[in-house]
Motif scaffolding. Structure first.
Motif, mmCIF file in Angstrom:
data_model
loop_
_atom_site.group_PDB
_atom_site.id
_atom_site.type_symbol
_atom_site.label_atom_id
_atom_site.label_comp_id
_atom_site.label_asym_id
_atom_site.label_seq_id
_atom_site.Cartn_x
_atom_site.Cartn_y
_atom_site.Cartn_z
ATOM 1 N N UNK B 80 0.877 -1.165 0.000
ATOM 2 C CA UNK B 80 0.000 0.000 0.000
ATOM 3 C C UNK B 80 0.913 1.213 0.000
ATOM 4 N N UNK B 81 0.800 2.037 -1.022
ATOM 5 C CA UNK B 81 1.754 3.131 -1.215
ATOM 6 C C UNK B 81 1.173 4.475 -0.800
ATOM 7 N N UNK B 82 2.079 5.359 -0.420
ATOM 8 C CA UNK B 82 1.697 6.715 -0.065
ATOM 9 C C UNK B 82 2.546 7.669 -0.878
ATOM 10 N N UNK B 83 2.207 8.951 -0.812
ATOM 11 C CA UNK B 83 2.945 9.934 -1.615
ATOM 12 C C UNK B 83 4.453 9.820 -1.401
ATOM 13 N N UNK B 84 5.205 9.892 -2.479
ATOM 14 C CA UNK B 84 6.652 9.788 -2.410
ATOM 15 C C UNK B 84 7.129 8.386 -2.742
ATOM 16 N N UNK B 85 6.250 7.416 -2.669
ATOM 17 C CA UNK B 85 6.641 6.049 -3.020
ATOM 18 C C UNK B 85 6.684 5.893 -4.533
ATOM 19 N N UNK B 86 7.560 5.017 -4.976
ATOM 20 C CA UNK B 86 7.682 4.759 -6.407
ATOM 21 C C UNK B 86 7.183 3.351 -6.721
ATOM 22 N N UNK B 87 6.793 3.147 -7.957
ATOM 23 C CA UNK B 87 6.348 1.823 -8.374
ATOM 24 C C UNK B 87 6.477 1.676 -9.881
ATOM 25 N N UNK B 88 6.433 0.460 -10.352
ATOM 26 C CA UNK B 88 6.461 0.220 -11.791
ATOM 27 C C UNK B 88 7.778 -0.308 -12.311
ATOM 28 N N UNK B 89 8.795 -0.360 -11.457
ATOM 29 C CA UNK B 89 10.095 -0.883 -11.868
ATOM 30 C C UNK B 89 9.981 -2.376 -12.160
ATOM 31 N N UNK B 90 10.627 -2.838 -13.248
ATOM 32 C CA UNK B 90 10.452 -4.254 -13.593
ATOM 33 C C UNK B 90 11.622 -4.871 -14.335
ATOM 34 N N UNK B 91 12.758 -4.163 -14.409
ATOM 35 C CA UNK B 91 13.929 -4.726 -15.100
ATOM 36 C C UNK B 91 13.607 -5.251 -16.496
ATOM 37 N N UNK B 92 12.835 -4.498 -17.232
ATOM 38 C CA UNK B 92 12.563 -4.911 -18.604
ATOM 39 C C UNK B 92 11.568 -6.035 -18.751
ATOM 40 N N UNK B 93 10.993 -6.476 -17.650
ATOM 41 C CA UNK B 93 9.990 -7.531 -17.723
ATOM 42 C C UNK B 93 8.587 -6.944 -17.683
ATOM 43 N N UNK B 94 7.626 -7.832 -17.527
ATOM 44 C CA UNK B 94 6.254 -7.390 -17.332
ATOM 45 C C UNK B 94 6.067 -6.950 -15.887
ATOM 46 N N UNK B 95 5.045 -6.148 -15.665
ATOM 47 C CA UNK B 95 4.711 -5.779 -14.289
ATOM 48 C C UNK B 95 4.294 -7.025 -13.529
ATOM 49 N N UNK B 96 4.769 -7.159 -12.314
ATOM 50 C CA UNK B 96 4.450 -8.356 -11.527
ATOM 51 C C UNK B 96 3.183 -8.170 -10.710
ATOM 52 N N UNK B 97 2.680 -6.943 -10.677
ATOM 53 C CA UNK B 97 1.504 -6.630 -9.876
ATOM 54 C C UNK B 97 0.584 -5.714 -10.661
ATOM 55 N N UNK B 98 -0.643 -5.648 -10.243
ATOM 56 C CA UNK B 98 -1.552 -4.621 -10.728
ATOM 57 C C UNK B 98 -1.447 -3.425 -9.789
ATOM 58 N N UNK B 99 -1.444 -2.214 -10.357
ATOM 59 C CA UNK B 99 -1.416 -0.994 -9.548
ATOM 60 C C UNK B 99 -2.773 -0.317 -9.641
ATOM 61 N N UNK B 100 -3.451 -0.196 -8.515
ATOM 62 C CA UNK B 100 -4.794 0.383 -8.505
ATOM 63 C C UNK B 100 -4.899 1.424 -7.400
ATOM 64 N N UNK B 101 -5.484 2.560 -7.735
ATOM 65 C CA UNK B 101 -5.601 3.628 -6.734
ATOM 66 C C UNK B 101 -6.630 3.261 -5.677
ATOM 67 N N UNK B 102 -6.414 3.779 -4.471
ATOM 68 C CA UNK B 102 -7.380 3.606 -3.386
ATOM 69 C C UNK B 102 -8.189 4.882 -3.202
#
Lengths: 237, 237
Positions: B80-102
């Motif tokens: 669960x992310x809050x402001x300032x957190x980063x996401x989406x990094x994947x080393x050239x692969x597919x995303x391993x998770x779904x990212x959905x806003x709360x």
DNA sequence: CGAAACCTTGACTTAGGTCAACAAAAGTGG
DNA sequence: CCACTTTTGTTGACCTAAGTCAAGGTTTCG
């Protein structure tokens, strides 16, 4: 080699490559940055949770776990590392985990100040951390949502090269559906990694044995008779 | 503000600072690197598990979760992310998770190729990832070793500034032992984050209410009457 | 106002934990 | 090499925390 001996059984057609290019795609190598190389024997502690973080470590050879303890003694093994994995990063804080070897190991150490300076190291770090993060995500699914059988099956599958993990290539040639694992963990360590009790791990292993999916040669030497059946039990197919 | 509104209740002595410097010590800021800013409304999906990773994201405002699904529909919210957190990094692969806003959110996006080039960004990334890793470690303990009550108590405590999390400062002034939380998650989302069922979360919350530790103003608006009692229930003291 | 989504509570079930006994390895020292 | 202790693993009987199923209450929203 990491964590398991990739002694491919190779009954049937062509022998599996066994181990060379394992699942985790990105591996560090600090050798070019100098730093100290240390050897540790089995069950040696590299650092304790709460120690000041002064160095970054790369596991060069062997196998190592990171774990956290609750005050009442409950333990959770949060990561099991293999050669090329890094550990010890803490943003100037204390270590959040204890690092303890599972086998005799070789560890390369670099002062954190040096890490701070090197752009190349930073780049390597980002890659490594991104991968470790993915592994942690998958482990969260295991801990939060999988049954005991699914956990043990997933655990075994992760030890098969190119299967179970991130770079899983799916069912290989039908002929070669078996594999020899060398676990370098006790039942207690496995239980603490999978969020189970030692008894449950033992029961599940016995059950897989009874069902003919695996053969237990020694407590820590397990032959997978039918990788595909095992794979079906991970909850991911 | 992240995930909870730090509307300090401030009964008793001095009001808490409420929110400014939250638990997670290192925060990203991509603003200086340009990139696109996007707004998402509540329950919008930024990307799906399996999508190609092309951009790095920073959550600027709002709150967002990363989750993984098993084929049979079981879900695990892994972060669960809050402001300032980063996401989406994947080393050239597919995303391993779904990212959905709360909640309604603002997200800053940068092309991954640009990230690859910038030394400064790499440095920020290492810091952010290191922190997220620690959070994941702690969450693994929660998922693997804690009881339902301990999970819910830990979850609430993490929403109190300077408590429960990494930079926990321990019991504050005795006078100000209460706090108002605004959960931006449904019971189902909380359950999927804590590795429980919706019914268990509901029952634990009702039980804490019955015991006078919390007051439930609305399903997602919870007043902590006795932070210290709650903290005792996290399994960490 | 009515439908849909969300939450709560109760009754019952069950997967996995606990406790206890024993078996099997692995060290240790004579 | 063989007793002997220690550590590790297995199995059974039983228990319980949390899951499942089902019904009903609240909120939210069109």
């Amino acid at each position: 080699m990491a964590y398991f001996e990739a002694s491919v059984t190779g009954q049937g057609s062509g022998a599996r490559t066994g181990g060379a290019a394992l699942c985790a795609p990105v591996k560090a190598s600090f050798s070019e940055f100098g730093g100290k190389t240390s050897e540790y024997e089995t069950h040696a502690v590299v650092y304790y949770e709460g120690d000041d973080a002064k160095r970054l470590y790369e596991l060069v050879r062997g196998s190592l776990m990171l774990y956290k303890l609750l005050p009442d003694g409950r333990r959770q093994v949060v990561e099991v590392l293999r050669p090329g994995d890094i550990f010890g990063l803490a943003n100037g804080n204390e270590h959040d985990c204890t690092a303890e070897t599972l086998t005799d190991s070789v560890v390369q150490e670099i002062d954190l100040r040096q890490v701070e300076r090197s752009d190349e190291l930073q780049r390597t770090l980002t890659k490594c951390l991104t991968n470790q993060m993915r592994v942690l995500h998958e482990h969260a699914v295991l801990l939060g949502r999988k049954s005991a059988v699914e956990r043990v099956a997933s655990f075994f599958m992760h030890l098969v090269p190119d299967r179970g993990g991130l770079g899983c290539t799916g069912p290989q040639d039908e002929e070669n559906d078996s594999f020899d694992l060398q676990l370098h963990m006790t039942r207690q360590e496995i239980a603490d990694y999978l969020g189970l009790t030692i008894e449950t791990v033992s029961r599940v292993v016995s059950d897989l044995k009874r069902r003919g999916v695996i053969r237990v040669d020694k407590a820590d030497k397990i032959h997978l008779n039918r990788i595909c059946s095992l794979c079906q039990m991970t909850g991911m197919h």
